[in-house]
Scaffold this motif. Structure first.
Motif, PDB file in Angstrom:
ATOM      1  N   SER A  91       0.804  -1.251   0.127  1.00  0.00           N
ATOM      2  CA  SER A  91      -0.075   0.239   0.018  1.00  0.00           C
ATOM      3  C   SER A  91       0.969   1.317   0.040  1.00  0.00           C
ATOM      4  O   SER A  91       0.376   2.253  -0.691  1.00  0.00           O
ATOM      5  CB  SER A  91      -0.848   0.030   1.150  1.00  0.00           C
ATOM      6  OG  SER A  91      -0.400  -0.075   2.474  1.00  0.00           O
ATOM      7  N   THR A  92       1.988   1.207   0.628  1.00  0.00           N
ATOM      8  CA  THR A  92       2.938   2.599   0.571  1.00  0.00           C
ATOM      9  C   THR A  92       3.638   2.636  -0.608  1.00  0.00           C
ATOM     10  O   THR A  92       3.675   3.630  -1.228  1.00  0.00           O
ATOM     11  CB  THR A  92       4.002   2.110   1.848  1.00  0.00           C
ATOM     12  OG1 THR A  92       3.467   2.386   3.052  1.00  0.00           O
ATOM     13  CG2 THR A  92       4.866   3.566   1.696  1.00  0.00           C
ATOM     14  N   GLN A  93       3.904   1.472  -1.213  1.00  0.00           N
ATOM     15  CA  GLN A  93       4.838   1.606  -2.514  1.00  0.00           C
ATOM     16  C   GLN A  93       3.827   2.020  -3.698  1.00  0.00           C
ATOM     17  O   GLN A  93       4.457   2.947  -4.602  1.00  0.00           O
ATOM     18  CB  GLN A  93       5.503   0.182  -2.794  1.00  0.00           C
ATOM     19  CG  GLN A  93       6.360  -0.269  -1.785  1.00  0.00           C
ATOM     20  CD  GLN A  93       6.915  -1.640  -2.306  1.00  0.00           C
ATOM     21  OE1 GLN A  93       6.324  -2.577  -2.502  1.00  0.00           O
ATOM     22  NE2 GLN A  93       8.010  -1.970  -1.481  1.00  0.00           N
ATOM     23  N   SER A  94       2.570   1.847  -3.737  1.00  0.00           N
ATOM     24  CA  SER A  94       1.453   2.213  -4.588  1.00  0.00           C
ATOM     25  C   SER A  94       1.431   3.727  -4.760  1.00  0.00           C
ATOM     26  O   SER A  94       1.091   4.037  -5.657  1.00  0.00           O
ATOM     27  CB  SER A  94       0.434   1.487  -4.250  1.00  0.00           C
ATOM     28  OG  SER A  94       0.286   0.128  -4.413  1.00  0.00           O
ATOM     29  N   LYS A  95       1.788   4.261  -3.705  1.00  0.00           N
ATOM     30  CA  LYS A  95       1.637   5.827  -3.744  1.00  0.00           C
ATOM     31  C   LYS A  95       2.654   6.624  -4.926  1.00  0.00           C
ATOM     32  O   LYS A  95       2.330   7.542  -4.958  1.00  0.00           O
ATOM     33  CB  LYS A  95       2.061   6.325  -2.374  1.00  0.00           C
ATOM     34  CG  LYS A  95       0.882   6.161  -1.318  1.00  0.00           C
ATOM     35  CD  LYS A  95       1.392   6.654   0.017  1.00  0.00           C
ATOM     36  CE  LYS A  95       0.495   6.284   1.312  1.00  0.00           C
ATOM     37  NZ  LYS A  95       0.655   6.795   2.600  1.00  0.00           N
ATOM     38  N   ARG A  96       3.717   5.567  -5.227  1.00  0.00           N
ATOM     39  CA  ARG A  96       4.538   6.397  -6.157  1.00  0.00           C
ATOM     40  C   ARG A  96       3.845   6.753  -7.467  1.00  0.00           C
ATOM     41  O   ARG A  96       4.297   7.571  -8.432  1.00  0.00           O
ATOM     42  CB  ARG A  96       5.846   5.272  -6.455  1.00  0.00           C
ATOM     43  CG  ARG A  96       5.339   4.173  -7.421  1.00  0.00           C
ATOM     44  CD  ARG A  96       6.170   2.885  -7.563  1.00  0.00           C
ATOM     45  NE  ARG A  96       7.600   3.551  -8.159  1.00  0.00           N
ATOM     46  CZ  ARG A  96       7.775   3.529  -9.398  1.00  0.00           C
ATOM     47  NH1 ARG A  96       6.811   3.093 -10.090  1.00  0.00           N
ATOM     48  NH2 ARG A  96       8.662   3.931 -10.211  1.00  0.00           N
ATOM     49  N   PHE A 114      11.966   2.707  -3.733  1.00  0.00           N
ATOM     50  CA  PHE A 114      10.327   2.761  -3.841  1.00  0.00           C
ATOM     51  C   PHE A 114      10.228   3.856  -2.624  1.00  0.00           C
ATOM     52  O   PHE A 114       9.470   4.857  -2.732  1.00  0.00           O
ATOM     53  CB  PHE A 114       9.740   1.677  -3.565  1.00  0.00           C
ATOM     54  CG  PHE A 114       9.649   0.770  -4.634  1.00  0.00           C
ATOM     55  CD1 PHE A 114       9.603   1.103  -6.164  1.00  0.00           C
ATOM     56  CD2 PHE A 114       9.416  -0.782  -4.513  1.00  0.00           C
ATOM     57  CE1 PHE A 114       9.404   0.245  -7.035  1.00  0.00           C
ATOM     58  CE2 PHE A 114       9.373  -1.690  -5.605  1.00  0.00           C
ATOM     59  CZ  PHE A 114       9.350  -1.068  -6.844  1.00  0.00           C
ATOM     60  N   GLU A 115      11.284   3.915  -1.499  1.00  0.00           N
ATOM     61  CA  GLU A 115      11.086   4.813  -0.661  1.00  0.00           C
ATOM     62  C   GLU A 115      11.312   6.273  -0.990  1.00  0.00           C
ATOM     63  O   GLU A 115      10.664   7.045  -0.919  1.00  0.00           O
ATOM     64  CB  GLU A 115      12.218   4.405   0.454  1.00  0.00           C
ATOM     65  CG  GLU A 115      11.642   3.129   1.356  1.00  0.00           C
ATOM     66  CD  GLU A 115      12.730   2.963   2.480  1.00  0.00           C
ATOM     67  OE1 GLU A 115      13.522   3.909   2.767  1.00  0.00           O
ATOM     68  OE2 GLU A 115      12.991   1.958   3.160  1.00  0.00           O
ATOM     69  N   TYR A 116      12.418   6.215  -2.091  1.00  0.00           N
ATOM     70  CA  TYR A 116      12.531   7.494  -2.729  1.00  0.00           C
ATOM     71  C   TYR A 116      11.418   8.160  -3.407  1.00  0.00           C
ATOM     72  O   TYR A 116      10.956   9.207  -3.523  1.00  0.00           O
ATOM     73  CB  TYR A 116      13.900   7.365  -3.710  1.00  0.00           C
ATOM     74  CG  TYR A 116      15.167   7.446  -2.854  1.00  0.00           C
ATOM     75  CD1 TYR A 116      15.654   8.238  -1.761  1.00  0.00           C
ATOM     76  CD2 TYR A 116      15.974   6.526  -3.302  1.00  0.00           C
ATOM     77  CE1 TYR A 116      16.842   8.593  -1.164  1.00  0.00           C
ATOM     78  CE2 TYR A 116      17.285   6.488  -2.237  1.00  0.00           C
ATOM     79  CZ  TYR A 116      17.556   7.375  -1.465  1.00  0.00           C
ATOM     80  OH  TYR A 116      18.835   7.310  -0.834  1.00  0.00           O
ATOM     81  N   ASP A 117      10.769   6.999  -4.138  1.00  0.00           N
ATOM     82  CA  ASP A 117       9.672   7.481  -5.182  1.00  0.00           C
ATOM     83  C   ASP A 117       8.520   7.826  -4.242  1.00  0.00           C
ATOM     84  O   ASP A 117       8.024   8.809  -4.704  1.00  0.00           O
ATOM     85  CB  ASP A 117       9.209   6.037  -6.030  1.00  0.00           C
ATOM     86  CG  ASP A 117      10.225   5.942  -6.914  1.00  0.00           C
ATOM     87  OD1 ASP A 117      11.200   6.626  -7.534  1.00  0.00           O
ATOM     88  OD2 ASP A 117      10.008   4.597  -7.543  1.00  0.00           O
ATOM     89  N   VAL A 118       8.273   7.389  -3.195  1.00  0.00           N
ATOM     90  CA  VAL A 118       6.967   7.651  -2.584  1.00  0.00           C
ATOM     91  C   VAL A 118       7.222   8.689  -1.666  1.00  0.00           C
ATOM     92  O   VAL A 118       6.493   9.752  -1.631  1.00  0.00           O
ATOM     93  CB  VAL A 118       6.710   6.525  -1.439  1.00  0.00           C
ATOM     94  CG1 VAL A 118       5.847   7.168  -0.526  1.00  0.00           C
ATOM     95  CG2 VAL A 118       6.241   5.466  -1.912  1.00  0.00           C
ATOM     96  N   TRP A 119       8.568   9.117  -1.347  1.00  0.00           N
ATOM     97  CA  TRP A 119       8.862  10.335  -0.830  1.00  0.00           C
ATOM     98  C   TRP A 119       8.811  11.537  -1.761  1.00  0.00           C
ATOM     99  O   TRP A 119       8.122  12.701  -1.241  1.00  0.00           O
ATOM    100  CB  TRP A 119      10.453  10.414  -0.197  1.00  0.00           C
ATOM    101  CG  TRP A 119      10.915  11.607   0.493  1.00  0.00           C
ATOM    102  CD1 TRP A 119      10.893  11.919   1.778  1.00  0.00           C
ATOM    103  CD2 TRP A 119      11.376  12.802   0.045  1.00  0.00           C
ATOM    104  NE1 TRP A 119      11.015  13.237   2.123  1.00  0.00           N
ATOM    105  CE2 TRP A 119      11.658  13.813   0.986  1.00  0.00           C
ATOM    106  CE3 TRP A 119      11.633  13.269  -1.389  1.00  0.00           C
ATOM    107  CZ2 TRP A 119      12.047  15.020   0.789  1.00  0.00           C
ATOM    108  CZ3 TRP A 119      12.283  14.547  -1.455  1.00  0.00           C
ATOM    109  CH2 TRP A 119      12.559  15.198  -0.418  1.00  0.00           C
TER     110      TRP A 119
END
Length: 204
Positions: free
Chosen positions: A124-129, A154-159
């Motif tokens: 669900s978090t990674q999908s925020k990208r 993915f952390e960078y993408d979501v950030w």
């Protein structure tokens, strides 16, 4: 305001200017690829964009279609052409994506559009990208690109998706240009490709 209005204006204006500036290179590459490799000049692939909407990404073709005895494509590192390696090292293979930006499928800056098959693998978090348009370059690309793992990418993408701003986009663009000219970080090796994403590892 920038995220919902001015970002699109910047994308269109800058993309138009870059296409006009790079038009001579564009035309030369379109003619040169078929001559040098016998391959068509463009590579098309369906990728997921904002909210998972599918679009057809276009790049200059850097790999051939050679297959093994079973009819399966050879590994990526065995299919790069000499012309393709040059295009990757200089990032010239990305020029056609400016057309994707003009169409509204992509932005100059955003999470890189990945494979459609990854969509059901995100948590669900990674999908925020996918809450923003994918980009030609992005926060993950200027912080390691293929030298970092999927989780960090993915952390960078979501950030980025949560902190979109004009200042951040300008920072990413300048850091991208610096790495292209220095040939470090994002394109240190033209034939380095990530292993396929198979889903987030769960704690033991």
């Amino acid at each position: 305001m920038y995220r919902f209005f001015f970002k699109r204006m910047v994308d269109v204006l800058v993309s138009l200017c870059l296409l006009l500036l790079l038009l001579p290179f564009f035309l030369i590459i379109v003619v040169w690829i078929p001559i040098a490799t016998g391959e068509p000049p463009f590579f098309f692939q369906v990728r997921p964009g904002k909210n998972g909407r599918l679009f057809k990404l276009v790049k200059f073709k850097s790999m051939n279609e050679k297959k093994d005895a079973e009819g399966k494509l050879l590994p990526d590192d065995q299919r790069f052409t000499r012309t393709g390696i040059f295009l990757r090292k200089t990032s010239l293979d990305e020029i056609p994506q400016l057309l994707n930006v003009l169409k509204g499928d992509m932005s100059l800056v955003g999470p890189r559009p990945l494979l459609v098959e990854y969509l059901p693998l995100y948590n669900s978090t990674q999908s925020k990208r996918h809450e923003v348009l994918p980009g030609i370059t992005g926060w993950a690309q200027v912080n390691g690109r293929n030298t970092i793992g999927w989780e960090q990418k993915f952390e960078y993408d979501v950030w980025y998706a949560e902190h979109v701003s004009f200042a951040l986009d300008v920072k990413i663009i300048f850091r991208t240009l610096a790495r292209v000219f220095k040939r470090e970080g994002i394109n240190a090796s033209a034939t380095v490709t990530m292993e396929k994403f198979t889903g987030t590892k769960k704690p033991q």
